[in-house]
Design a protein around this motif. Structure first.
Motif, short mmCIF file in Angstrom:
data_model
loop_
_atom_site.label_atom_id
_atom_site.label_comp_id
_atom_site.label_asym_id
_atom_site.label_seq_id
_atom_site.Cartn_x
_atom_site.Cartn_y
_atom_site.Cartn_z
N LYS A 142 39.23 37.94 49.58
CA LYS A 142 39.94 38.02 50.86
C LYS A 142 39.92 39.43 51.43
N SER A 143 40.26 40.41 50.58
CA SER A 143 40.34 41.79 51.07
C SER A 143 38.96 42.33 51.42
N THR A 144 37.94 41.91 50.66
CA THR A 144 36.56 42.33 50.96
C THR A 144 36.14 41.80 52.34
N ALA B 36 41.29 47.61 53.32
CA ALA B 36 42.10 46.84 52.38
C ALA B 36 41.58 47.12 50.97
N GLU B 37 42.50 47.34 50.06
CA GLU B 37 42.12 47.61 48.67
C GLU B 37 41.53 46.37 48.02
N THR B 38 40.42 46.54 47.30
CA THR B 38 39.82 45.41 46.58
C THR B 38 39.72 45.77 45.11
N TRP C 90 45.33 41.55 42.96
CA TRP C 90 45.36 42.95 43.36
C TRP C 90 46.22 43.18 44.58
N THR C 91 45.97 42.41 45.62
CA THR C 91 46.71 42.63 46.86
C THR C 91 48.16 42.19 46.67
N ILE C 92 49.08 43.08 47.03
CA ILE C 92 50.49 42.78 46.81
C ILE C 92 51.13 42.25 48.09
N ILE D 205 44.99 39.26 58.95
CA ILE D 205 46.08 39.64 58.05
C ILE D 205 45.70 39.26 56.62
N ASP D 206 45.65 40.27 55.76
CA ASP D 206 45.35 40.08 54.34
C ASP D 206 46.63 39.59 53.64
N THR D 207 46.46 38.79 52.60
CA THR D 207 47.63 38.28 51.87
C THR D 207 47.35 38.32 50.36
MG LIG Z 1 43.13 41.20 47.96
#
Ligand SMILES: [Mg+2]
Ligand SMILES: Nc1nc2c(ncn2[C@@H]2O[C@H](COP(=O)(O)OP(=O)(O)OP(=O)(O)O)[C@@H](O)[C@H]2O)c(=O)[nH]1
Length: 267
Positions: free
Chosen positions: A118-120, A131-133, A139-141, A155-157
């Motif tokens: 998702k973040s990638t 976004a951090e991957t 990983w994503t908080i 929006i990343d989740t």
């Molecule tokens: Mg993520």
């Protein structure tokens, strides 16, 4: 385990879907059925939000298999495949978002199991690393709102796991949804993973480690020996071997994929 509790992650996903116009459900092309999140789809339906399925990690699966899945999943939702990491197929994703957006500018939530990419995808859409991957699932908080284009907010989740699966460590391992270092005893989950990998790719272990065995436990022993995971006295450290197999699976170093016709009768 994930750095955020699943109940907290679900709360955030619910909030984000609520404030978005469109839901981008990310799944792993290697295992579309196991990483398709029915609870996310149910939530989107209940909140009246259109869904697009993005089959990510397409670089790990042959194109004809991807096309079969696109057709199969396309019966339920518009589906695209892409490799966010290799920046392939991403133009089709942008077109799909634009075509299915109920309004422009459109706010799109990016949701799905942990570690599906998702973040990638967010980073690709933005065109830079925002976004951090991580190869570590969970990983994503928090949510992260990114204006990717003038007409597109994404929006990343955090990754979410359906409630009835949260305690089934072996299943989470197969889904690549759990950090192996958080599992107390990774051996049983690793044995189940080995059997699943062998079912769909009998050559996977020969290709990766240059060894194989019909018996999953013996195979784990051989892998441990080969990689030097030994206990004092020379016995193989099976736990370490198990965790390394799970890590290799998460990192895409052990590969399998399958066609819809192999697993569903109505494909
Ligand atoms: Mg993520
Ligand atoms: N092979 C391959 N790996 C990918 C692709 N996209 C992402 N990855 C890798 O998959 C891992 C997880 O990516 P993330 O973007 O952090 O996944 P996520 O869904 O945001 O994960 P959580 O935040 O933990 O829920 C990373 O190691 C990525 O490099 C892809 O298209 N192909």
């Amino acid at each position: 385990m994930p750095r955020v509790s699943q109940s907290e992650a679900w709360r955030r996903v619910r909030d984000v879907i609520e404030k978005s116009d469109l839901v981008l459900e990310v799944i792993d092309a290697r295992d579309p059925l196991e990483t398709r999140n029915e609870d996310v789809e149910k939530l989107a339906r209940r909140l009246g939000k259109p869904v697009i399925i993005a089959m990510n990690k397409a670089d790990l699966v042959p194109i004809d298999v991807l096309r079969e899945w696109k057709q199969y999943l396309g019966r339920d939702y518009p589906t695209v495949f892409l490799s966010a990491k290799n920046r392939l197929g991403t133009r089709k994703l942008i077109v799909a978002i634009r075509d299915h957006a109920p309004r422009i500018p459109v706010t799109t939530s990016v949701v799905g199991y942990p570690n599906v990419g998702k973040s990638t995808i967010i980073n690709y859409l933005k065109g830079k690393h925002v976004a951090e991957t991580s190869p570590m699932p969970g990983w994503t908080i928090g949510e992260q709102i990114v204006r990717a284009k003038t007409w597109l907010i994404v929006i990343d989740t955090p990754g979410v796991v359906p409630v009835d699966e949260q305690k089934d460590e072996a299943l989470l391992v197969i889904k690549g949804a759990i950090d192996p270092s958080s599992i107390e005893d990774p051996v049983v989950p690793a044995l189940k993973l080995i059997m699943r990998i062998k079912r769909f790719n009998p050559r996977a272990f020969m290709e990766r480690y240059g060894i194989d065995s019909e018996d999953p436990e013996e195979l784990l022993n051989l892998i441990g020996k080969k990689r030097g995971f030994l206990l004092r006295g020379g016995k193989v450290n099976l736990r370490e071997a198990a965790a390394s197999v799970i890590r290799d699976w998460i990192m895409g170093k052990l590969v399998y994929y399958y066609r819809p016709s192999e697993v569903v009768s109505n494909a």
